[in-house]
Write a protein that holds these residues in place. Sequence first.
Motif, PDB file in Angstrom:
ATOM      1  N   GLU A   1       0.813  -1.215   0.000  1.00 46.75           N
ATOM      2  CA  GLU A   1       0.000   0.000   0.000  1.00 46.75           C
ATOM      3  C   GLU A   1       0.843   1.260   0.000  1.00 46.75           C
ATOM      4  O   GLU A   1       2.025   1.225   0.335  1.00 46.75           O
ATOM      5  CB  GLU A   1      -0.888   0.024   1.258  1.00 46.75           C
ATOM      6  CG  GLU A   1      -1.888  -1.090   1.336  1.00 46.75           C
ATOM      7  CD  GLU A   1      -2.730  -0.984   2.608  1.00 46.75           C
ATOM      8  OE1 GLU A   1      -2.960   0.141   3.092  1.00 46.75           O
ATOM      9  OE2 GLU A   1      -3.142  -2.034   3.118  1.00 46.75           O
ATOM     10  N   ILE A   2       0.170   2.360  -0.290  1.00 47.78           N
ATOM     11  CA  ILE A   2       0.782   3.681  -0.179  1.00 47.78           C
ATOM     12  C   ILE A   2       0.794   4.091   1.297  1.00 47.78           C
ATOM     13  O   ILE A   2      -0.196   3.879   2.004  1.00 47.78           O
ATOM     14  CB  ILE A   2      -0.063   4.687  -0.991  1.00 47.78           C
ATOM     15  CG1 ILE A   2       0.348   4.620  -2.457  1.00 47.78           C
ATOM     16  CG2 ILE A   2       0.034   6.093  -0.443  1.00 47.78           C
ATOM     17  CD1 ILE A   2      -0.476   5.487  -3.344  1.00 47.78           C
ATOM     18  N   HIS A   3       1.901   4.658   1.775  1.00 49.51           N
ATOM     19  CA  HIS A   3       1.933   5.222   3.130  1.00 49.51           C
ATOM     20  C   HIS A   3       2.550   6.614   3.104  1.00 49.51           C
ATOM     21  O   HIS A   3       3.734   6.751   2.817  1.00 49.51           O
ATOM     22  CB  HIS A   3       2.751   4.336   4.073  1.00 49.51           C
ATOM     23  CG  HIS A   3       2.284   2.919   4.127  1.00 49.51           C
ATOM     24  ND1 HIS A   3       1.151   2.535   4.801  1.00 49.51           N
ATOM     25  CD2 HIS A   3       2.795   1.794   3.561  1.00 49.51           C
ATOM     26  CE1 HIS A   3       0.988   1.219   4.661  1.00 49.51           C
ATOM     27  NE2 HIS A   3       1.965   0.744   3.909  1.00 49.51           N
ATOM     28  N   PRO A   4       1.782   7.642   3.401  1.00 48.54           N
ATOM     29  CA  PRO A   4       2.369   8.988   3.510  1.00 48.54           C
ATOM     30  C   PRO A   4       2.934   9.194   4.917  1.00 48.54           C
ATOM     31  O   PRO A   4       2.202   9.126   5.901  1.00 48.54           O
ATOM     32  CB  PRO A   4       1.176   9.925   3.265  1.00 48.54           C
ATOM     33  CG  PRO A   4      -0.057   9.104   3.397  1.00 48.54           C
ATOM     34  CD  PRO A   4       0.314   7.661   3.530  1.00 48.54           C
TER      35      PRO A   4
ATOM     36  N   HIS B   1       5.365   9.233  11.574  1.00 45.14           N
ATOM     37  CA  HIS B   1       4.380   8.153  11.408  1.00 45.14           C
ATOM     38  C   HIS B   1       3.650   8.214  10.078  1.00 45.14           C
ATOM     39  O   HIS B   1       3.657   9.239   9.396  1.00 45.14           O
ATOM     40  CB  HIS B   1       3.346   8.222  12.545  1.00 45.14           C
ATOM     41  CG  HIS B   1       2.543   9.495  12.574  1.00 45.14           C
ATOM     42  ND1 HIS B   1       1.385   9.649  11.849  1.00 45.14           N
ATOM     43  CD2 HIS B   1       2.726  10.657  13.226  1.00 45.14           C
ATOM     44  CE1 HIS B   1       0.890  10.857  12.063  1.00 45.14           C
ATOM     45  NE2 HIS B   1       1.687  11.509  12.895  1.00 45.14           N
ATOM     46  N   CYS B   2       3.014   7.110   9.762  1.00 46.43           N
ATOM     47  CA  CYS B   2       2.130   7.085   8.601  1.00 46.43           C
ATOM     48  C   CYS B   2       0.913   7.927   8.948  1.00 46.43           C
ATOM     49  O   CYS B   2       0.334   7.791  10.025  1.00 46.43           O
ATOM     50  CB  CYS B   2       1.706   5.655   8.273  1.00 46.43           C
ATOM     51  SG  CYS B   2       0.484   5.622   6.939  1.00 46.43           S
ATOM     52  N   HIS B   3       0.522   8.815   8.011  1.00 45.80           N
ATOM     53  CA  HIS B   3      -0.582   9.737   8.295  1.00 45.80           C
ATOM     54  C   HIS B   3      -1.950   9.116   8.048  1.00 45.80           C
ATOM     55  O   HIS B   3      -2.973   9.772   8.190  1.00 45.80           O
ATOM     56  CB  HIS B   3      -0.414  11.037   7.497  1.00 45.80           C
ATOM     57  CG  HIS B   3      -0.993  12.223   8.191  1.00 45.80           C
ATOM     58  ND1 HIS B   3      -2.259  12.699   7.915  1.00 45.80           N
ATOM     59  CD2 HIS B   3      -0.500  13.012   9.174  1.00 45.80           C
ATOM     60  CE1 HIS B   3      -2.491  13.755   8.694  1.00 45.80           C
ATOM     61  NE2 HIS B   3      -1.449  13.959   9.466  1.00 45.80           N
ATOM     62  N   ILE B   4      -1.978   7.850   7.671  1.00 45.41           N
ATOM     63  CA  ILE B   4      -3.267   7.171   7.523  1.00 45.41           C
ATOM     64  C   ILE B   4      -3.732   6.800   8.931  1.00 45.41           C
ATOM     65  O   ILE B   4      -3.051   6.071   9.651  1.00 45.41           O
ATOM     66  CB  ILE B   4      -3.124   5.952   6.586  1.00 45.41           C
ATOM     67  CG1 ILE B   4      -2.853   6.469   5.162  1.00 45.41           C
ATOM     68  CG2 ILE B   4      -4.351   5.055   6.645  1.00 45.41           C
ATOM     69  CD1 ILE B   4      -2.622   5.391   4.130  1.00 45.41           C
ATOM     70  N   GLU B   5      -4.876   7.338   9.317  1.00 48.93           N
ATOM     71  CA  GLU B   5      -5.338   7.235  10.711  1.00 48.93           C
ATOM     72  C   GLU B   5      -5.418   5.792  11.209  1.00 48.93           C
ATOM     73  O   GLU B   5      -4.869   5.469  12.269  1.00 48.93           O
ATOM     74  CB  GLU B   5      -6.676   7.962  10.845  1.00 48.93           C
ATOM     75  CG  GLU B   5      -7.138   8.186  12.265  1.00 48.93           C
ATOM     76  CD  GLU B   5      -6.557   9.445  12.911  1.00 48.93           C
ATOM     77  OE1 GLU B   5      -5.339   9.667  12.789  1.00 48.93           O
ATOM     78  OE2 GLU B   5      -7.327  10.191  13.539  1.00 48.93           O
ATOM     79  N   PRO B   6      -6.062   4.874  10.477  1.00 47.19           N
ATOM     80  CA  PRO B   6      -6.105   3.498  10.981  1.00 47.19           C
ATOM     81  C   PRO B   6      -4.719   2.848  11.019  1.00 47.19           C
ATOM     82  O   PRO B   6      -4.469   1.992  11.880  1.00 47.19           O
ATOM     83  CB  PRO B   6      -7.038   2.768  10.010  1.00 47.19           C
ATOM     84  CG  PRO B   6      -7.155   3.651   8.815  1.00 47.19           C
ATOM     85  CD  PRO B   6      -6.917   5.061   9.288  1.00 47.19           C
ATOM     86  N   HIS B   7      -3.822   3.213  10.135  1.00 46.82           N
ATOM     87  CA  HIS B   7      -2.477   2.632  10.178  1.00 46.82           C
ATOM     88  C   HIS B   7      -1.731   3.082  11.437  1.00 46.82           C
ATOM     89  O   HIS B   7      -1.098   2.273  12.118  1.00 46.82           O
ATOM     90  CB  HIS B   7      -1.665   3.012   8.929  1.00 46.82           C
ATOM     91  CG  HIS B   7      -2.135   2.337   7.681  1.00 46.82           C
ATOM     92  ND1 HIS B   7      -1.526   2.492   6.470  1.00 46.82           N
ATOM     93  CD2 HIS B   7      -3.172   1.471   7.468  1.00 46.82           C
ATOM     94  CE1 HIS B   7      -2.158   1.775   5.550  1.00 46.82           C
ATOM     95  NE2 HIS B   7      -3.163   1.148   6.133  1.00 46.82           N
ATOM     96  N   LEU B   8      -1.792   4.377  11.741  1.00 45.67           N
ATOM     97  CA  LEU B   8      -1.133   4.871  12.964  1.00 45.67           C
ATOM     98  C   LEU B   8      -1.748   4.182  14.180  1.00 45.67           C
ATOM     99  O   LEU B   8      -1.041   3.740  15.087  1.00 45.67           O
ATOM    100  CB  LEU B   8      -1.286   6.396  13.076  1.00 45.67           C
ATOM    101  CG  LEU B   8      -0.792   7.010  14.393  1.00 45.67           C
ATOM    102  CD1 LEU B   8       0.680   6.703  14.637  1.00 45.67           C
ATOM    103  CD2 LEU B   8      -1.031   8.517  14.418  1.00 45.67           C
TER     104      LEU B   8
ATOM    105  N   GLY C   1      -0.284   1.006  14.935  1.00 48.15           N
ATOM    106  CA  GLY C   1       1.128   0.975  15.360  1.00 48.15           C
ATOM    107  C   GLY C   1       2.144   1.480  14.360  1.00 48.15           C
ATOM    108  O   GLY C   1       3.357   1.309  14.589  1.00 48.15           O
ATOM    109  N   MET C   2       1.705   2.118  13.262  1.00 41.53           N
ATOM    110  CA  MET C   2       2.638   2.475  12.204  1.00 41.53           C
ATOM    111  C   MET C   2       3.305   3.838  12.456  1.00 41.53           C
ATOM    112  O   MET C   2       2.949   4.850  11.846  1.00 41.53           O
ATOM    113  CB  MET C   2       1.908   2.510  10.869  1.00 41.53           C
ATOM    114  CG  MET C   2       2.831   2.427   9.688  1.00 41.53           C
ATOM    115  SD  MET C   2       1.877   2.102   8.213  1.00 41.53           S
ATOM    116  CE  MET C   2       3.115   1.317   7.216  1.00 41.53           C
ATOM    117  N   GLY C   3       4.262   3.821  13.377  1.00 39.98           N
ATOM    118  CA  GLY C   3       4.970   5.054  13.660  1.00 39.98           C
ATOM    119  C   GLY C   3       6.166   4.797  14.541  1.00 39.98           C
ATOM    120  O   GLY C   3       6.330   3.694  15.094  1.00 39.98           O
TER     121      GLY C   3
HETATM  122 CU    CU Z   1       0.125   3.644   6.249  1.00 39.68          CU
END
Ligand code: CU
Length: 570
Positions: A462-465, A525-532, A535-537
């Motif tokens: 996926e894309i992660h900003p 962190h990844c700015h995608i709310e559900p990803h953060l 734990g994505m940070g």
């Molecule tokens: Cu992400």
Amino acid sequence: MGKLLYVCCIMLLLLQAGLASKTRHFKWEVGYMYASPDCEEKILLGINGQFPGPTVRAKAGDTIHVELKNALHTEGVVIHWHGIRQYGTPWADGTASISQCAINPEETFIYRFQVDKAGTYFYHGHYGMQRAAGLYGSLIVEVADGEEELFHYDGEFNLLLSDWYHQSIYDQMVGLSSKPFRWIGEPQSLLINGRGQYNCSLAAHLMEGSSACKLTSKDCAPVVLRVLPGKTYRLRVASTTSLSSLNLAIGNHKMMVVEADGNYVEPFIVDDMDIYSGESYSVLITTDQNPSSNYWLSVGVRGRKPNTQPALAIVSYQPNSPSKLPESSPPVTPKWNDYNHSKSFSYKILARQGTPKPPSYADRQIALLNTQNKINGYIKWSINNISLALPPTPYLGSMRYRLKNAFDTSKPPENFPSDYDVMKPPKNPSSAQSSNAYVIQFNSTVDVILQNANALADNVSEIHPWHLHGHDFWVLGYGDGRFEEKDDSKFNLENPPLRNTVVIFPYGWTAIRFVADNPGVWAFHCHIEPHLHMGMGVIFAEGVDHVRRIPKEAITCGMTGKMLMNNNLP
Ligand code: CU
Ligand code: C2O
């Protein structure tokens, strides 16, 4: 006599400086309210009864003073000022568990910080998934008095883009942390300045006069940009989406990109632009088309198979009525998985002449592998096999006052196994949660290589900003596949753009460089709310010993933080 003259001079200078930059005061209350952002009534998080929250406008050098009252009944709140670096005020960054304690119901916290650089920014909730519940607004910093913009324009419009779910954030959070996992799916609608139309193609609706759209509430009427022919307008576009990567285009009009994340870029012209969550741009448009017609501005989804109608706004040439139908249909969003189109846009973004250049080498390189994992059967995102779990006592206070047992003090890994195959799902998907942090030497230069990989399912990446707090960074380069040591010879050290958010493309890597010159503790962190949320940070801490005057209420929560309560903080 000479001395008196000198004192007078100094006083005059001080007075001048005082006049030039202002302190702008705001009194805000965050609360739930009813609203129909896409014509369906829901509850959302508003500020002073407004959604999106009030736009903050200031000039470079001003001080912003926000007295924020939490009027929620049973939950805490914080507000993050996205893109503002918070030099000297790390406690005002508005990140729960990192820079401050969440503000309790009925309590007030004062955010006071300087906006030092003109640009297009925004603010949003940074506790749980509150941003996705509607807690956001625009923050526009104009050039200081007496300074001029680098380009001319006759007027400006502000477009804050977001996506909107009908399911509450509680429902979403429970689903994300359930076994079996329940994904939030695609948003029900896309919003422009908080307005959209659910399950209704506005264009088709207006053309056929069909009744499919219940545009009964004024909350969801489309945004209209009233323009005069033969002029140049600046569109400030920012994205605070929870999930969606977006693409924006205006029928018949080209756009010249001039700013990205509060930094000038070398101007370039496009027909459509991608914008990821956490990014902002300014584009110039010239109203040189047939003035007897109106035109569509369309915002659609990229990078995920869309299941959401594009959002539409109307560019209305005056004196046409805004309800006059555009003659041509809305621009079509590029195909969602046409990543080459997205890459070519990202690669065009280069620093404008005069932008500070990066140091020519880094003192440290940190490679961060982004993977999807399982922890006790729960699906998480991990960075170098660690899924971020925030501690109860904010890092800023616990690091500054060296509190024991406030967070995991083990060192997070600087790299990932050299035999990790980024093109395949993880061989061993198990991972662990931790609150550990990267401690960075004050004033050192750091390179971060963000490495994307395959998710848990086959053939998915996926894309992660990624967004960095407290800094702008230089984007040194992008590449496909796994980053190799030799790739750093291809880094752009000539004119890399300065930004605060950058994307990693599927199966690719992105390299950034920053100088750790801002004492504080900063989320990356990844700015995608559900990803953060999953734990994505990671956490970067630098020069924390230099931090002064942390407000007590920002740090005295959690078991260890409470120990500070009775101590006299310096
Ligand atoms: Cu992400
Ligand atoms: Cu706009 Cu930590 O994010």
